[in-house]
Design an enzyme around this catalytic site. Sequence first.
Site, PDB file in Angstrom:
ATOM      1  N   LYS A 202       0.860  -1.192   0.000  1.00  0.00           N
ATOM      2  CA  LYS A 202       0.000   0.000   0.000  1.00  0.00           C
ATOM      3  C   LYS A 202       0.888   1.232   0.000  1.00  0.00           C
ATOM      4  O   LYS A 202       1.705   1.429   0.903  1.00  0.00           O
ATOM      5  CB  LYS A 202      -0.901  -0.011   1.230  1.00  0.00           C
ATOM      6  CG  LYS A 202      -1.778   1.231   1.338  1.00  0.00           C
ATOM      7  CD  LYS A 202      -2.800   1.105   2.451  1.00  0.00           C
ATOM      8  CE  LYS A 202      -3.633   2.366   2.565  1.00  0.00           C
ATOM      9  NZ  LYS A 202      -4.641   2.268   3.631  1.00  0.00           N
ATOM     10  N   ARG A 212     -10.852   9.794   2.008  1.00  0.00           N
ATOM     11  CA  ARG A 212     -10.738  10.439   3.326  1.00  0.00           C
ATOM     12  C   ARG A 212     -11.885  11.420   3.521  1.00  0.00           C
ATOM     13  O   ARG A 212     -12.353  11.601   4.654  1.00  0.00           O
ATOM     14  CB  ARG A 212      -9.365  11.094   3.474  1.00  0.00           C
ATOM     15  CG  ARG A 212      -8.262  10.039   3.567  1.00  0.00           C
ATOM     16  CD  ARG A 212      -6.861  10.619   3.703  1.00  0.00           C
ATOM     17  NE  ARG A 212      -5.863   9.565   3.513  1.00  0.00           N
ATOM     18  CZ  ARG A 212      -4.575   9.812   3.287  1.00  0.00           C
ATOM     19  NH1 ARG A 212      -4.118  11.052   3.243  1.00  0.00           N
ATOM     20  NH2 ARG A 212      -3.724   8.803   3.111  1.00  0.00           N
ATOM     21  N   LYS A 225       1.199   9.935   5.749  1.00  0.00           N
ATOM     22  CA  LYS A 225       1.310   8.545   6.213  1.00  0.00           C
ATOM     23  C   LYS A 225       2.597   7.879   5.712  1.00  0.00           C
ATOM     24  O   LYS A 225       2.692   6.670   5.612  1.00  0.00           O
ATOM     25  CB  LYS A 225       0.065   7.761   5.781  1.00  0.00           C
ATOM     26  CG  LYS A 225      -1.249   8.331   6.336  1.00  0.00           C
ATOM     27  CD  LYS A 225      -2.438   7.398   6.157  1.00  0.00           C
ATOM     28  CE  LYS A 225      -3.705   7.968   6.806  1.00  0.00           C
ATOM     29  NZ  LYS A 225      -4.855   7.037   6.746  1.00  0.00           N
ATOM     30  N   LYS A 256      -2.168  -1.467  -3.854  1.00  0.00           N
ATOM     31  CA  LYS A 256      -3.035  -0.299  -3.744  1.00  0.00           C
ATOM     32  C   LYS A 256      -2.221   0.972  -3.789  1.00  0.00           C
ATOM     33  O   LYS A 256      -1.217   1.035  -3.082  1.00  0.00           O
ATOM     34  CB  LYS A 256      -3.796  -0.402  -2.409  1.00  0.00           C
ATOM     35  CG  LYS A 256      -4.693   0.758  -2.092  1.00  0.00           C
ATOM     36  CD  LYS A 256      -5.310   0.561  -0.746  1.00  0.00           C
ATOM     37  CE  LYS A 256      -6.164   1.766  -0.439  1.00  0.00           C
ATOM     38  NZ  LYS A 256      -6.592   1.798   0.923  1.00  0.00           N
ATOM     39  N   SER A 282     -10.322   5.547  -4.508  1.00  0.00           N
ATOM     40  CA  SER A 282     -11.281   6.641  -4.661  1.00  0.00           C
ATOM     41  C   SER A 282     -10.839   7.685  -5.684  1.00  0.00           C
ATOM     42  O   SER A 282     -11.651   8.157  -6.477  1.00  0.00           O
ATOM     43  CB  SER A 282     -11.496   7.298  -3.299  1.00  0.00           C
ATOM     44  OG  SER A 282     -10.262   7.736  -2.746  1.00  0.00           O
ATOM     45  N   TYR A 321     -15.165   0.950  -6.799  1.00  0.00           N
ATOM     46  CA  TYR A 321     -16.449   1.637  -6.588  1.00  0.00           C
ATOM     47  C   TYR A 321     -17.346   1.476  -7.804  1.00  0.00           C
ATOM     48  O   TYR A 321     -18.527   1.779  -7.751  1.00  0.00           O
ATOM     49  CB  TYR A 321     -16.193   3.118  -6.273  1.00  0.00           C
ATOM     50  CG  TYR A 321     -15.326   3.265  -5.034  1.00  0.00           C
ATOM     51  CD1 TYR A 321     -15.880   3.127  -3.768  1.00  0.00           C
ATOM     52  CD2 TYR A 321     -13.940   3.458  -5.135  1.00  0.00           C
ATOM     53  CE1 TYR A 321     -15.089   3.202  -2.626  1.00  0.00           C
ATOM     54  CE2 TYR A 321     -13.145   3.531  -4.010  1.00  0.00           C
ATOM     55  CZ  TYR A 321     -13.726   3.401  -2.762  1.00  0.00           C
ATOM     56  OH  TYR A 321     -12.935   3.454  -1.639  1.00  0.00           O
TER      57      TYR A 321
HETATM   58  C1  PBG Z   1      -7.505   3.456   5.703  1.00  0.00           C
HETATM   59  C2  PBG Z   1      -7.798   3.208   4.266  1.00  0.00           C
HETATM   60  C3  PBG Z   1      -7.613   4.128   3.219  1.00  0.00           C
HETATM   61  C4  PBG Z   1      -8.167   3.543   2.076  1.00  0.00           C
HETATM   62  C5  PBG Z   1      -8.642   2.278   2.443  1.00  0.00           C
HETATM   63  N1  PBG Z   1      -8.387   2.082   3.799  1.00  0.00           N
HETATM   64  C6  PBG Z   1      -7.081   5.502   3.206  1.00  0.00           C
HETATM   65  C7  PBG Z   1      -5.763   5.807   3.756  1.00  0.00           C
HETATM   66  O1  PBG Z   1      -4.899   4.934   3.907  1.00  0.00           O
HETATM   67  O2  PBG Z   1      -5.570   6.978   4.063  1.00  0.00           O
HETATM   68  C8  PBG Z   1      -8.238   4.217   0.735  1.00  0.00           C
HETATM   69  C9  PBG Z   1      -9.279   3.725  -0.204  1.00  0.00           C
HETATM   70  C10 PBG Z   1      -9.592   4.642  -1.328  1.00  0.00           C
HETATM   71  O3  PBG Z   1      -8.956   5.704  -1.526  1.00  0.00           O
HETATM   72  O4  PBG Z   1     -10.532   4.320  -2.075  1.00  0.00           O
HETATM   73  N2  PBG Z   1      -6.564   2.709   6.314  1.00  0.00           N
END
Ligand code: PBG
Length: 331
Positions: A202, A212, A225, A256, A282, A321
């Site tokens: 990730k 978010r 992060k 991801k 997203s 989505y």
């Molecule tokens: C949180 C999480 C995130 C997503 C899935 N789980 C966001 C992040 O790590 O800040 C993102 C999914 C998306 O953007 O569709 N741990």
Amino acid sequence: MRPTQAPFPATRLRRTRQSPAIRDMVAENTLTAADLIWPVFVRDGEGVEEPVPSMPGVLRRSVDRVVEAAREAADLGIPAICLFPYTSPDQRTADCAEAWNPDNLSNRATRAIKAAVPGLAVMTDVALDPYSDTGHDGFVEEGRIVNDATVEALVRQALAQAEAGVDIIGPSDMMDGRIGAIRRALEGGGHQDVMIMSYAAKYASAFYGPFRDAVGASDALKGDKKTYQMNPANTDEALRLIERDLREGADMVMVKPGMPYLDICRRVKDGFGAPTFAYQVSGEYAMIMAAAQQGWIDEERAMLESLMCFKRAGCDGVLSYFAPALARHLS
Ligand code: PBG
């Protein structure tokens, strides 16, 4: 290895592109509803469906409406739904205790879906960000995200989710050692059949912005992060993470975001042969929808192409989505 072929004109590669039937016949990859996991946002209340502004067509749903969405998913042949809670600000605390509340939004939605649509797999997210006043996936002490104390909390969160009946646990937090710790706790707690899909590779990505917003974490998040999510510059590190998580007991692994990381998907599938998933996040969804709404690209064709690339890159499935829209298109 390349197929042997005669020189032109004996070989004319356009021959197998001449009609829809022949193109379908020689298609190397196919997309089906069975490839999809549908991420949905859950909020409190009843009978509520609230649009997410930065994700046209995506809703935050109250638990009763999530159950309806689950029925629709099952009817469309989608095998799994993935829950993300929108927690109210008063449930976001430094100790993140709401994360392992057996009656939190995510666990209530899980029980309601499993009661109404038992054949649909429910996946949940393991990470502290929906419950933290800092918006981070782990505990913050003196400005640092602390690993081992966070893992203990993630184990409690995962166990509460397993008790609620989830089929697939998706640790998305990127702490070290969490897959092994969760796997041991599941085995010890009589949940040996609960699957883990690790968000193993990730990346610290700009493409999570609309998510978010959807879970109400944008305002809370202080800083970034990057001390736990990966640097977009790296590939070998992704393979080390995947290998580690498989060794610790992950059943499936995820890359991801999706489209900017197709090279990673391919290397993961070729390197490990494990069930491999991509998350079309997203921001990827938002970009396609925004351009389509401007009339700059065709929404349906862009959707299909943006999902097919994951199959081509070796993925077994995709979190998207677009899941219900694609499944409707295919049926
Ligand atoms: C949180 C999480 C995130 C997503 C899935 N789980 C966001 C992040 O790590 O800040 C993102 C999914 C998306 O953007 O569709 N741990």
